[in-house]
Design an enzyme around this catalytic site. Sequence first.
Site, PDB file in Angstrom:
ATOM      1  N   CYS A  64       8.101 -14.196   1.083  1.00  0.00           N
ATOM      2  CA  CYS A  64       9.037 -14.523   1.199  1.00  0.00           C
ATOM      3  C   CYS A  64       9.160 -16.415   0.245  1.00  0.00           C
ATOM      4  CB  CYS A  64       9.397 -15.124   2.597  1.00  0.00           C
ATOM      5  SG  CYS A  64       9.440 -14.051   3.626  1.00  0.00           S
TER       6      CYS A  64
ATOM      7  N   ARG B 168      -2.964 -12.339   7.497  1.00  0.00           N
ATOM      8  CA  ARG B 168      -2.459 -12.723   8.435  1.00  0.00           C
ATOM      9  C   ARG B 168      -3.451 -12.184   9.532  1.00  0.00           C
ATOM     10  NH1 ARG B 168       2.522  -8.625   8.733  1.00  0.00           N
ATOM     11  NH2 ARG B 168       3.899  -9.529   6.431  1.00  0.00           N
TER      12      ARG B 168
ATOM     13  N   GLN C 241       2.105  -5.616   0.077  1.00  0.00           N
ATOM     14  CA  GLN C 241       3.096  -4.529   0.552  1.00  0.00           C
ATOM     15  C   GLN C 241       3.983  -4.109  -0.728  1.00  0.00           C
ATOM     16  OE1 GLN C 241       5.920  -7.789   2.844  1.00  0.00           O
ATOM     17  NE2 GLN C 241       5.387  -6.745   4.453  1.00  0.00           N
TER      18      GLN C 241
ATOM     19  N   ASP D 218       6.300  -4.517  -2.214  1.00  0.00           N
ATOM     20  CA  ASP D 218       7.534  -5.993  -0.832  1.00  0.00           C
ATOM     21  C   ASP D 218       8.501  -5.813  -2.275  1.00  0.00           C
ATOM     22  OD1 ASP D 218       8.859  -7.799   0.319  1.00  0.00           O
ATOM     23  OD2 ASP D 218       7.037  -9.398   0.817  1.00  0.00           O
TER      24      ASP D 218
ATOM     25  N   HIS E  15      12.371  -9.230  -2.954  1.00  0.00           N
ATOM     26  CA  HIS E  15      13.517 -10.436  -2.100  1.00  0.00           C
ATOM     27  C   HIS E  15      14.623  -9.509  -3.203  1.00  0.00           C
ATOM     28  CE1 HIS E  15      10.033 -11.556  -0.084  1.00  0.00           C
ATOM     29  NE2 HIS E  15      10.784 -11.805   0.898  1.00  0.00           N
TER      30      HIS E  15
ATOM     31  N   LYS F  30      16.931  -7.000  11.746  1.00  0.00           N
ATOM     32  CA  LYS F  30      16.774  -5.852  10.458  1.00  0.00           C
ATOM     33  C   LYS F  30      16.540  -4.885  10.600  1.00  0.00           C
ATOM     34  CE  LYS F  30      12.301  -6.237  13.028  1.00  0.00           C
ATOM     35  NZ  LYS F  30      10.650  -6.303  12.865  1.00  0.00           N
TER      36      LYS F  30
ATOM     37  N   HIS G 100      14.807  -9.033   2.832  1.00  0.00           N
ATOM     38  CA  HIS G 100      13.698  -8.612   1.919  1.00  0.00           C
ATOM     39  C   HIS G 100      13.165  -7.197   2.359  1.00  0.00           C
ATOM     40  CE1 HIS G 100      12.687 -13.058   3.924  1.00  0.00           C
ATOM     41  NE2 HIS G 100      14.237 -13.152   3.847  1.00  0.00           N
TER      42      HIS G 100
HETATM   43 ZN   LIG Z   1      10.551 -11.650   3.195  1.00  0.00          ZN
END
Ligand SMILES: [Zn+2]
Length: 638
Positions: free
Chosen positions: A334, A363, A381, A383, A385, A464, A510
């Site tokens: 993010c 993590r 990920q 991923d 945004h 979410k 996200h």
């Molecule tokens: Zn994010």
Amino acid sequence: MPESSPIRVRFPDAKELVFPAGTRAEEALSRWDPMQLKNALAASWNGVPVDLAFALPTDGDLAPLTFEDRAGRDILQHSSAHLVAKGLVETIPGARPTHGPPTEEGFFYDFDVRPLTPSDMDAVRAVMDRAIRAREPFVRREISRADAETLFASNPHKLRYIAETPEGEPVSVYDTGSFTDLCRGPHVPNTGWLEGIHILGFSAIAQEDPSAPAIQRIRGVGFPTHADLQQFLKMRAEAEARDHRAIGTKLDLFSFVDEAPGFPLWHPNGMIVVRELEKFIREHLEEAGYLEIRTPLLFAQSIYETSGHWEHYRENMFLTEDEGRVFGWKPMNCPGSMLIFRSRARSYRELPMRLAEFAPLHRMEASGTLHGLTRVREMVQDDAHIFLTEEQVEAEIRILLAWVERAFSTFRLEWNVELSTRPAKFLGEKETWDRAEATLERVLKSVHATYRIAPGEGAFYGPKIDIHVRDSLGRPWQTGTIQLDYQIPLRFGLEYQGPDGQLHHPVVVHRTILGTWERFLGVLLEHVGGRLPPWLAPVQVRVLPVTDRHDAAAQGLVEELRSAHLRAEGVGTEDSIAKRVRNAEVDRVPWVVVLGDKEVADGTVTLRVRGSRETRTYSRPEFLAYVTERIRRRELDP
Ligand SMILES: [Zn+2]
Ligand SMILES: [Zn+2]
């Protein structure tokens, strides 16, 4: 209304019967259809689950609930949790039960008690077995608030639940033998129903307040019969045989070393699979107009203070110090995306702006929770945004849900949806959260998704939609997520110029589709038992010459396949042809081609499809077209 006044009860087949008010649900169901009562473990009264002993007060709709109903399954799980509580309290008299809800997996019960040991579990099992044989009824009593407070005076957790019971709602307790628990119910009629109970494990659960002692959690699962439990245990054993860690070693995909616990080492075969998954997702990105970015793996602490991760996620971050500053390895993408949005003035004409990033994330997962690829400390990920105006949110979520469907149906994975709402620790205003939750729910309803609500499971910055897939062994896994965020854009001071000439804050979604490559591949390997679909298989075609005489023809075919961008390899004649065919099956190669005298003379190939003893003969161009098309369509089976 006097007790005996008649009431009309309607059953699922629309039949109506008249009973005296106060007739028990069980009695009414047996008068309607004794066969239907046989598997009923509770009832549904006007859509609300009730005990079979429930006294019907008015006219209404009555239906049996069995283990096949979600509500019935939950009741059996929760009743099993009671039995565990009874077992533990009899084993450790000072133990204070807190709560015991059903879960996706089965159930758990949390206790305020000293750390548990395996021998405690043996004692708990003995108590449970006795209770099951005694078929102790679950007896409901409604008592006054004052009586309840006296009854649970030594258990602050139950006192809190009593205080939380809304005014006017009765406080109810359930007795099973000498054990009494505070509970709304309903439950199965008696402990004889719980013969399929199984304790899966126990562990300590840290509490939000770090000074509070850890809660001990016992996890379990219940089935209506002992035979159902045996079936489950058999399936679980099969799942263990399909463990993706063993498959990963056998197929030479990845490995782990003690010197980097939780950090996968990707071998060449594993990288092929990951790259193909990435290509699959990139096709989506291109179609939907995403832009790709790459941002640093480390940011100084202040960036995470802005994003909120420092306050809410720091204990899961790897930190490092240099030049007198603390840097954190990013656990999520993010912050980088926010900084790129903020790097210059933005106009509403650029929205939706969809920024994708495939960067390694770190993590700090507890070492005891690490598990092959499904729980790791370094992951990537799929991923992105998405920066949106408020008006664009619904349409975008609809697009995302359509992708989710396309992605998971490609793998023949069943999926379901959970709407996770505001957690105890959250950023922003309640009103904004309510609006965001309502938006997500509206979209889910509009696409007719079946979903369940997971109260308090949202991210700290917004509600979410979580995607859970079920693998071929019926196990649920959380993979993709779609998160609606009104907070982080505000904290980063993100703005765009609207058509009105004014500056506005964008909303950020996200989202991931498959989740992380690591977890998704771990789940997929177990789902398909290592038989990756051809488009993902590290080797798609293996060419086997029957004897040395056919080597040159085999080499020629391999080159032809490779120039058509297929992953092909030849295996020479050191071993017998039968042995090489067997090895190809062990290596899970989708297509095995055998070349002998006849094939070389005719310009054909003899194909063996993985998992089948049948052979088929194709001309070389036919074969090429056949495999290319199946790969292009990303078919699951060769
Ligand atoms: Zn994010
Ligand atoms: Zn209960």
